[in-house]
Design a protein around this motif. Structure first.
Motif, PDB file in Angstrom:
ATOM      1  N   SER A  28       0.821  -1.222   0.000  1.00 13.40           N
ATOM      2  CA  SER A  28       0.000   0.000   0.000  1.00 13.40           C
ATOM      3  C   SER A  28       0.850   1.266   0.000  1.00 13.40           C
ATOM      4  CB  SER A  28      -0.953  -0.003   1.201  1.00 13.40           C
ATOM      5  OG  SER A  28      -0.210  -0.025   2.401  1.00 13.40           O
ATOM      6  N   SER A  29       2.146   1.132   0.305  1.00 15.86           N
ATOM      7  CA  SER A  29       3.019   2.312   0.300  1.00 15.86           C
ATOM      8  C   SER A  29       3.547   2.631  -1.099  1.00 15.86           C
ATOM      9  CB  SER A  29       4.196   2.108   1.261  1.00 15.86           C
ATOM     10  OG  SER A  29       5.089   1.138   0.734  1.00 15.86           O
ATOM     11  N   PHE A  30       3.395   1.700  -2.043  1.00 12.81           N
ATOM     12  CA  PHE A  30       3.891   1.943  -3.399  1.00 12.81           C
ATOM     13  C   PHE A  30       2.836   2.674  -4.218  1.00 12.81           C
ATOM     14  CE2 PHE A  30       4.327   0.837  -7.889  1.00 12.81           C
ATOM     15  CZ  PHE A  30       5.578   1.394  -8.116  1.00 12.81           C
ATOM     16  N   THR A  31       3.240   3.786  -4.805  1.00 12.05           N
ATOM     17  CA  THR A  31       2.351   4.553  -5.674  1.00 12.05           C
ATOM     18  C   THR A  31       2.912   4.535  -7.086  1.00 12.05           C
ATOM     19  OG1 THR A  31       1.732   5.999  -3.848  1.00 12.05           O
ATOM     20  CG2 THR A  31       1.287   6.809  -6.082  1.00 12.05           C
ATOM     21  N   PRO A  32       2.192   3.946  -8.023  1.00  9.92           N
ATOM     22  CA  PRO A  32       2.680   3.949  -9.401  1.00  9.92           C
ATOM     23  C   PRO A  32       2.635   5.363  -9.981  1.00  9.92           C
ATOM     24  CG  PRO A  32       0.537   2.838  -9.260  1.00  9.92           C
ATOM     25  CD  PRO A  32       0.934   3.228  -7.873  1.00  9.92           C
ATOM     26  N   THR A  33       3.729   5.749 -10.654  1.00 11.19           N
ATOM     27  CA  THR A  33       3.773   7.057 -11.312  1.00 11.19           C
ATOM     28  C   THR A  33       4.266   6.883 -12.737  1.00 11.19           C
ATOM     29  OG1 THR A  33       6.063   7.518 -10.676  1.00 11.19           O
ATOM     30  CG2 THR A  33       4.319   8.216  -9.117  1.00 11.19           C
ATOM     31  N   VAL A  72       1.667  -6.421  -5.860  1.00 12.08           N
ATOM     32  CA  VAL A  72       2.811  -5.521  -5.928  1.00 12.08           C
ATOM     33  C   VAL A  72       4.027  -6.354  -5.535  1.00 12.08           C
ATOM     34  CG1 VAL A  72       3.816  -3.371  -5.099  1.00 12.08           C
ATOM     35  CG2 VAL A  72       1.324  -3.569  -5.330  1.00 12.08           C
ATOM     36  N   ILE A 178      -5.221  -1.083  -7.417  1.00  9.82           N
ATOM     37  CA  ILE A 178      -3.860  -0.764  -7.858  1.00  9.82           C
ATOM     38  C   ILE A 178      -3.753  -0.873  -9.376  1.00  9.82           C
ATOM     39  CG2 ILE A 178      -2.879  -3.076  -7.504  1.00  9.82           C
ATOM     40  CD1 ILE A 178      -1.008   0.140  -6.684  1.00  9.82           C
ATOM     41  N   LYS A 181      -5.058   2.266 -10.772  1.00 12.51           N
ATOM     42  CA  LYS A 181      -4.087   3.367 -10.634  1.00 12.51           C
ATOM     43  C   LYS A 181      -3.095   3.348 -11.797  1.00 12.51           C
ATOM     44  CE  LYS A 181      -4.241   3.909  -5.630  1.00 12.51           C
ATOM     45  NZ  LYS A 181      -3.521   3.778  -4.351  1.00 12.51           N
ATOM     46  N   ASP A 184      -4.867   4.543 -14.829  1.00  7.20           N
ATOM     47  CA  ASP A 184      -5.072   5.996 -14.747  1.00  7.20           C
ATOM     48  C   ASP A 184      -3.842   6.768 -15.211  1.00  7.20           C
ATOM     49  OD1 ASP A 184      -7.654   5.598 -13.835  1.00  7.20           O
ATOM     50  OD2 ASP A 184      -7.182   6.038 -11.732  1.00  7.20           O
ATOM     51  N   ILE A 185      -2.642   6.310 -14.835  1.00  2.22           N
ATOM     52  CA  ILE A 185      -1.462   7.039 -15.272  1.00  2.22           C
ATOM     53  C   ILE A 185      -1.208   6.846 -16.769  1.00  2.22           C
ATOM     54  CG2 ILE A 185      -0.375   7.034 -12.994  1.00  2.22           C
ATOM     55  CD1 ILE A 185       1.620   4.945 -14.054  1.00  2.22           C
TER      56      ILE A 185
END
Length: 192
Positions: A28-33, A72, A178, A181, A184-185
């Motif tokens: 949950s700490s990983f944010t895909p960018t 993840v 996830i 997400k 979305d990017i």
């Protein structure tokens, strides 16, 4: 006795990379960018026109994969570097097909084959190469690309490796948040 037709073998030194991953200790700490994205693989089928297979991210010390189930995962440096190198070779070395989404079409008796879309970051931009009807070991193209009548080895290797991202996939299960997400990017960069 009639001889059987055997499909050519398919091998890669990075085969089974997915089975060598480890679960991210804090998914949950990983944010895909978009800035950390190296490769995304989408799958279009009649049942799942906006399917998702895999995304690979370079998050500094960590090399992260998000697979079709929304897991993840941490990828080893050698596996990550190898898959990304092959994907970039596809994007840079292969000729354009001149078809929608730069699609290489394999010869099949049936129509409506899945299309695997490889989106590779090259020089800060996403470059797309797609394969319609990929099956490990199948190489004959339905539509040649210039004088190329067989799927290039490097493209077949990347497509086969990417499909490992669908390991254990079951439609409607897994962490869809996830996966969304990641989509979305991508949505601002390519049509899904």
């Amino acid at each position: 006795m009639a001889s059987e037709s055997i499909a050519p073998s398919w091998t890669s030194r990075y085969e089974d990379w997915h089975s060598r991953t480890t679960a991210h200790p804090s998914p949950s700490s990983f944010t895909p960018t978009l800035a950390s994205l190296s490769l995304a693989v989408l799958r279009n089928t009649a049942v799942e026109p906006e399917g998702f297979t895999l995304a690979l991210f370079d998050a500094g010390d960590d090399k992260v994969a998000i697979d079709a189930m929304g897991r993840v995962l941490l990828v080893s440096d050698p596996d990550y570097a190898g898959v990304i190198d092959l994907a970039r070779r596809v994007a840079v070395e292969l000729p354009e097909t001149g078809r929608f989404r730069n699609t290489w079409v394999l010869k099949h008796a049936a129509t409506s084959q899945p299309i695997d879309r490889l989106l590779v970051v090259v020089d800060g931009r996403l470059k797309e190469t797609s394969v319609q009807g990929f099956v490990k070991g199948k190489t004959e193209l339905k539509i040649p690309v210039g004088d190329i009548g067989e799927l290039p080895d490097v493209l077949g290797e990347v497509a086969g490796l990417a499909l490992e991202g669908r390991t254990g996939y079951s439609r409607g299960s897994g962490d869809s948040a996830i996966v969304q997400k990641v989509k979305d990017i991508l949505s601002g960069e390519v049509s899904l």
